[in-house]
Design a protein around this motif. Structure first.
Motif, PDB file in Angstrom:
ATOM      1  N   UNK A   1       0.839  -1.207   0.000  1.00  0.00           N
ATOM      2  CA  UNK A   1       0.000   0.000   0.000  1.00  0.00           C
ATOM      3  C   UNK A   1       0.872   1.254   0.000  1.00  0.00           C
ATOM      4  N   UNK A   2       1.926   1.235   0.832  1.00  0.00           N
ATOM      5  CA  UNK A   2       2.829   2.390   0.892  1.00  0.00           C
ATOM      6  C   UNK A   2       3.530   2.599  -0.443  1.00  0.00           C
ATOM      7  N   UNK A   3       4.031   1.470  -1.008  1.00  0.00           N
ATOM      8  CA  UNK A   3       4.696   1.582  -2.299  1.00  0.00           C
ATOM      9  C   UNK A   3       3.725   2.104  -3.373  1.00  0.00           C
ATOM     10  N   UNK A   4       2.478   1.667  -3.344  1.00  0.00           N
ATOM     11  CA  UNK A   4       1.463   2.124  -4.291  1.00  0.00           C
ATOM     12  C   UNK A   4       1.270   3.636  -4.210  1.00  0.00           C
ATOM     13  N   UNK A   5       1.214   4.131  -2.965  1.00  0.00           N
ATOM     14  CA  UNK A   5       1.020   5.571  -2.794  1.00  0.00           C
ATOM     15  C   UNK A   5       2.240   6.352  -3.260  1.00  0.00           C
ATOM     16  N   UNK A   6       3.451   5.792  -2.995  1.00  0.00           N
ATOM     17  CA  UNK A   6       4.671   6.477  -3.434  1.00  0.00           C
ATOM     18  C   UNK A   6       4.710   6.589  -4.970  1.00  0.00           C
ATOM     19  N   UNK A   7       4.449   5.429  -5.629  1.00  0.00           N
ATOM     20  CA  UNK A   7       4.457   5.447  -7.090  1.00  0.00           C
ATOM     21  C   UNK A   7       3.391   6.404  -7.633  1.00  0.00           C
ATOM     22  N   UNK A   8       2.197   6.398  -7.002  1.00  0.00           N
ATOM     23  CA  UNK A   8       1.131   7.304  -7.421  1.00  0.00           C
ATOM     24  C   UNK A   8       1.573   8.753  -7.312  1.00  0.00           C
TER      25      UNK A   8
ATOM     26  N   UNK B   1      16.240   4.066   5.943  1.00  0.00           N
ATOM     27  CA  UNK B   1      14.881   3.977   6.504  1.00  0.00           C
ATOM     28  C   UNK B   1      13.839   4.231   5.406  1.00  0.00           C
ATOM     29  N   UNK B   2      12.984   3.251   5.193  1.00  0.00           N
ATOM     30  CA  UNK B   2      11.963   3.387   4.162  1.00  0.00           C
ATOM     31  C   UNK B   2      10.806   4.271   4.636  1.00  0.00           C
ATOM     32  N   UNK B   3      10.084   4.727   3.639  1.00  0.00           N
ATOM     33  CA  UNK B   3       8.917   5.553   3.956  1.00  0.00           C
ATOM     34  C   UNK B   3       7.805   4.679   4.507  1.00  0.00           C
ATOM     35  N   UNK B   4       7.284   5.136   5.574  1.00  0.00           N
ATOM     36  CA  UNK B   4       6.168   4.400   6.171  1.00  0.00           C
ATOM     37  C   UNK B   4       4.893   4.688   5.406  1.00  0.00           C
ATOM     38  N   UNK B   5       3.861   3.975   5.796  1.00  0.00           N
ATOM     39  CA  UNK B   5       2.568   4.212   5.155  1.00  0.00           C
ATOM     40  C   UNK B   5       2.109   5.645   5.357  1.00  0.00           C
ATOM     41  N   UNK B   6       2.346   6.144   6.563  1.00  0.00           N
ATOM     42  CA  UNK B   6       1.962   7.545   6.833  1.00  0.00           C
ATOM     43  C   UNK B   6       2.752   8.516   5.958  1.00  0.00           C
ATOM     44  N   UNK B   7       4.091   8.186   5.855  1.00  0.00           N
ATOM     45  CA  UNK B   7       4.930   9.045   5.006  1.00  0.00           C
ATOM     46  C   UNK B   7       4.441   9.015   3.545  1.00  0.00           C
ATOM     47  N   UNK B   8       4.027   7.825   3.094  1.00  0.00           N
ATOM     48  CA  UNK B   8       3.546   7.705   1.706  1.00  0.00           C
ATOM     49  C   UNK B   8       2.269   8.513   1.500  1.00  0.00           C
ATOM     50  N   UNK B   9       1.392   8.405   2.518  1.00  0.00           N
ATOM     51  CA  UNK B   9       0.146   9.199   2.407  1.00  0.00           C
ATOM     52  C   UNK B   9       0.472  10.691   2.404  1.00  0.00           C
ATOM     53  N   UNK B  10       1.384  11.094   3.308  1.00  0.00           N
ATOM     54  CA  UNK B  10       1.769  12.508   3.363  1.00  0.00           C
ATOM     55  C   UNK B  10       2.387  12.957   2.041  1.00  0.00           C
ATOM     56  N   UNK B  11       3.194  12.040   1.432  1.00  0.00           N
ATOM     57  CA  UNK B  11       3.819  12.393   0.162  1.00  0.00           C
ATOM     58  C   UNK B  11       2.766  12.611  -0.924  1.00  0.00           C
ATOM     59  N   UNK B  12       1.745  11.721  -1.006  1.00  0.00           N
ATOM     60  CA  UNK B  12       0.697  11.868  -2.008  1.00  0.00           C
ATOM     61  C   UNK B  12      -0.088  13.160  -1.796  1.00  0.00           C
TER      62      UNK B  12
END
Length: 968
Positions: free
Chosen positions: A156-163, A253-264
């Motif tokens: 899910x996190x990777x999906x948000x990052x790519x998005x 350190x990889x981006x967490x799910x929260x970080x991915x959401x924040x990035x999107x």
């Protein structure tokens, strides 16, 4: 060429499709072969994702979205055939799905921007795509966990990052690059350096690196041009991809799910903020560089912003206008209007005209549009748009003047003007048309033309319909038919003429019609009257010669067509000249009217009676089958018109003479028929009064002989062939010679013609004056010698009534007397009784003038006129000449033998002398002398003699003849 272009397009799409396919397939196989599919595959697949997004946007059609499912199916099948793990195939499907969504979003964003739907719509679009990516990512992560037992959180996190990266990449593709802009400058270099320096932040917080990159992304747009900004955007995208790959490879350190959401969320927010910034920048740029006159004022009316167009008009820079009151550059009236409109608190208001003063002392006429921005805020501003209406006002003024001129022109012209629309409904009438129709334009506007203008033919009364419709249908000017009339609602009828024309628009289309007409009621009445006068006699109202000739022409055609005859009757009043001269022309006119009335009353309606002039009338008797009918008609006419007439209390007995010519026996043309009827009429006059004669060819010979005699008379005058003869007039008691009567003779070679052979012809030809003067001229040569022998000798000269009143003749007569030095006392003027009483008043005045000059006056043929003798007391004369008829009656024992004596006694009572004419016997001479007759004349004493024969008698002073000797 079209087929080749289509083939290239299709091949180009196929090539790009296989390029993307090979990219995904090769990268997946390589990562699987080196054992990095679990760590780097999710991040490294971003590279073919970017390639696919770029290729699809640049080279594929919007309808080519089917290529994404086809690509996913083909890659999945191929990778499965190579026995790759389902986890790898799943990751590939996730990337293809995200790329497809990014492609769809890219298309929609582009449509929104092209259509200019505004920032709010773009914000909604970014929010919607963020939500879609989030929900779709969660659904895919949950599905992969269920199917392949893969942890959904990293997926899910990777999906948000790519998005987020794909969404961020769309901005690079949507940036409109200007070819003329520079690609490189120091600012771009600095931003790239700062971006590279931000890599150090990854060691502390990878998510912070992305936020810093987004900050640089937004800030760079304020400095870089579009081409440099697109390059910098691509640079950041590649940085983000490298960072994601580096995090996986370097075990950071990889981006967490929260970080991915924040990035999107941060990417969506950054893109929205960028668009807002660009919108403000575009608005500011458009405002300041607009050629329109725009100005922004605050609540106090001070100018905050001004456009280039406004500054050019004001002829100054913005520094001179900043914080200045706009009203200070307006006229007092315009400033007051602006303040009143602003004080009303309206969000929009409009002033149609204000006056603006510029720095170069010009005053402009402008229209003002105001839009209050956020009127509830105490810092509200008002955007004012100004438009130069000077040309418009000038045009309006010109149009107003032109319209006024047109209205004045249409109101001033004497013609009526009526305009209609395409449906033939009234749109305009000028005052002349209003006066004719007795209605105003506003009363008839919109009504049908046929209702307002009911046209009809004056003679047939048939309506004239669809005049306006026909004009517009034929697209040409149509003249109104002849004898067109109009009847208004008051019942008044007007005769009109002119035309109706179509009205064309600027595009050449018929949009109506205009009728211009003249009120010709009076002129048409005058024309009818003139036409009537041209074809009718003004005194009697009968047809004149012109109309008669026309009817004769028509009668000839009818006679040929119907095989019948018609008659032309030429009528003349006998002795009309005497009536006219004696009673006056007014009495003659009354007589002509009465005769014309009787003539017209006695004819059929198909017949025509016309007056030719003077006392001449012509009757056309049409449709004759038998010649006997002509006798019936002419006898009826003579019976009706001949007889007694009362004029000025005097009873007159009028007779007529008529000549008749019949078609086609006596002529086949109107002129020939008229000529022959006239000839027959003159024949009737000579034969018998109050009679008629039919034309025959012998009459033409008489006319020819008459013309020939007139020509001979003219030649005789030229050759001096007229000679005077003289007959002695002696004293009744002493037989002394006292007078000589001059008689006319015409010597043609050895032949001598008496007066009865040429006097009437000379009178008709108007040659009597010349004949008389030639006789007098020859007589004067001897008279001048004779008066020396006998000073009391008088020459008695016979004159006509016309000569007595002819001043020109008497001037020539008196000139001869003066030439030969002969006194007027030696001249006696003889005039017949019948011609004397024809015009009593005029003759009395003429005789008195002649007597005052010394001439003696003798009344010849007394007693033969059958007129009243009361005229004798009104006339001054010297001698009465007793007609030979009364002298002849003395030879018989009858009751009438006393008439000569009665005349002698009457003359004595009047104090005038008498001369007995035609004395042939001595018994007559004795009887007359015993009765008291003054003088005698006749064969008893002497026959008429030429100058040579009478000369001896004059010298002796007595008349010596055989009869005279017996008397002695």
């Amino acid at each position: 060429m079209l087929i080749w272009a289509e083939w290239m397009h299709r091949n180009n799409m196929v090539l790009t499709f296989f390029t993307v396919f090979i990219s995904y397939f090769s990268l997946t196989l390589i990562l699987e072969a080196v054992g990095l599919s679990n760590h780097l595959a999710p991040s490294l697949l971003l590279l073919p994702d970017l390639v696919l997004l770029f290729v699809a946007y640049r080279y594929w059609q919007p309808s080519s979205a089917f290529a994404f499912p086809l690509l996913a199916f083909g890659l999945s099948l191929t990778l499965w055939s190579f026995s790759l793990p389902f986890e790898v195939i799943g990751q590939l499907l996730v990337h293809l799905t995200l790329t497809g969504l990014a492609y769809y979003f890219l298309r929609q964003i582009r449509i929104i921007r092209v259509q200019g739907k505004g920032v709010k719509m773009q914000a909604l679009a970014y929010a919607s795509v963020g939500a879609v990516f989030t929900l779709l990512g969660f659904g895919m992560a949950w599905s992969l966990e269920s199917l392949f037992a893969i942890d959904r959180v990293p997926v899910f996190a990777h999906f948000l990052q790519v998005s987020a990266i794909l969404l961020f990449c769309t901005e690079f593709l949507l940036v409109e690059k200007q070819a003329e802009q520079a690609l490189w400058n120091k600012a771009l270099l600095l931003y790239m350096i700062f971006s590279c320096a931000s890599f150090l932040v990854i060691l502390i917080s990878p998510s912070s690196f992305f936020f810093i990159g987004l900050f640089f992304f937004i800030a760079s747009r304020l400095v870089l041009n579009t081409k440099q900004f697109a390059s910098y955007t691509l640079f950041i995208v590649l940085q983000f991809v490298l960072v994601l790959c580096g995090i996986s490879y370097l075990n950071l350190p990889e981006l967490t799910l929260n970080n991915a959401i924040e990035l999107l969320v941060a990417v969506c927010l950054a893109l929205f903020l960028l668009q807002t910034l660009l919108e403000n920048e575009r608005f500011q740029h458009s405002f300041e560089y607009s050629q329109m006159m725009l100005v922004t004022i605050d609540e106090q009316g001070r100018m905050v912003h001004a456009s280039k167009g406004f500054l050019e008009v004001m002829s100054c820079t913005f520094d001179k206008l900043k914080d200045q009151l706009l009203s200070s550059y307006l006229s007092e009236e315009s400033a007051s209007q602006l303040q009143k409109s602003a004080a009303q608190g309206q969000s929009h208001f409009y002033l149609p005209e204000i006056r603006l003063k510029t720095f170069n002392q010009r005053t402009l006429s402008l229209s003002l549009f105001a839009d209050v921005v956020d009127g509830k805020d105490k810092h509200a501003q008002t955007i004012i748009s100004l438009q130069d209406i000077s040309d418009k006002l000038m045009l309006t003024q010109a149009l107003s003047e032109e319209k006024e001129l047109l209205e004045v022109t249409l109101s001033s012209i004497g013609d009526g003007v009526i305009c209609t629309d395409k449906q033939s409904r009234i749109t305009y009438m000028n005052p002349v048309a209003e006066a004719v129709l007795a209605k105003l334009t506003k009363e008839v506007k919109g009504k049908p033309f046929s209702e307002v203008m009911p046209l009809f033919n004056e003679e047939t009364l048939e309506p004239i319909d669809r005049v306006a419709d026909n004009c517009m249908a034929q697209s040409c000017t149509l003249g109104l038919p002849e004898l067109t009339c109009i009847k208004n609602h008051l019942g008044l009828v007007f005769a009109i003429q002119d035309s109706i024309s179509p009205i064309y628009s600027k595009k050449g289309q018929v949009i109506g019609s205009v009728m211009v007409f003249q009120d010709v009621t009076e002129s048409r009445m005058i024309s009818k009257r003139m036409n009537h006068l041209a074809h009718h006699d003004s005194l009697t109202g009968l047809p004149n010669r012109l109309l008669l000739l026309d009817r004769l022409n028509q009668a000839c055609k009818r006679a040929d067509r119907n095989e019948h005859s018609f008659a032309v009757i030429f009528i003349d009043l006998d002795k009309f000249k005497n009536i006219n001269d004696s009673l006056g022309h007014d009495a003659g006119d009354v007589l002509l009217k009465e005769v014309s009335h009787r003539l017209h009353k006695g004819l059929r309606s198909c017949d025509t009676v016309a007056r030719m002039g003077g006392d001449e009338f012509v009757i056309l008797v049409d449709s004759i089958r038998e010649r006997a009918h002509i006798h019936t008609v002419i006898e009826k006419v003579l019976k009706t018109c001949s007889g007694e007439y009362e004029l000025k209390g005097i009873q007159l007995n009028l007779t007529l003479s008529a000549g008749i010519a019949v078609y086609p026996d006596d002529g086949v043309t109107p002129e020939l028929l008229m000529k022959h009827a006239d000839t027959a009429m003159y024949r009737a006059k000579k034969i018998n009064k109050s009679s008629y004669q039919f034309y025959n060819s012998k009459l033409d010979k008489e006319v020819e002989q008459k013309i020939k005699r007139e020509a001979e008379l003219v030649q005789g005058l030229k050759k001096g062939q007229f000679e005077p003869y003289f007959q002695a007039i002696v004293n009744a008691k002493s037989f002394a010679l006292e007078k000589l009567e001059m008689l006319a003779r015409w010597r043609k070679g050895d032949v001598i013609k008496g007066p009865h052979e040429f006097i009437s012809v000379a009178e008709e030809a108007g040659l009597m004056n010349k004949v008389t003067l030639q006789l007098l001229d020859k007589a004067m040569t001897s008279l001048v010698r004779w008066v020396t022998v006998s000073t009391s000798l008088q020459l008695s000269v016979n004159l006509t009534a016309d000569q007595i009143i002819d001043d020109e003749f008497f001037n020539d007569f008196e000139a001869l007397l003066k030439q030969y030095q002969i006194s007027a006392k030696n001249i006696e003027l003889e005039i017949t009784e019948t011609s004397l009483v024809a015009n009593l008043d005029e003759m009395r005045d003429a005789l008195e003038r002649l007597q005052d000059k010394g001439f003696s006056i003798a009344i010849d043929d007394f007693g033969t006129g059958y007129s009243s003798l009361t005229y004798l007391k009104y006339l001054k004369f010297n001698t009465l000449k007793i007609d030979k008829k009364f002298v002849d009656d003395l030879n018989f024992n009858s009751k009438e033998d006393d008439l000569a004596v009665v005349i002698i006694n009457m003359a004595k009572s009047l104090g005038v002398s008498t001369v007995a004419e035609g004395v042939e016997y001595s018994e007559q001479a004795k009887r007359l002398a015993e009765a008291g007759c003054s003088q005698l004349q006749g064969y008893c004493f002497a026959k008429p003699m030429p100058i040579e024969g009478i000369g001896n008698m004059v010298e002796l002073g007595t008349v010596m003849s055989q009869i005279h000797k017996k008397l002695i």
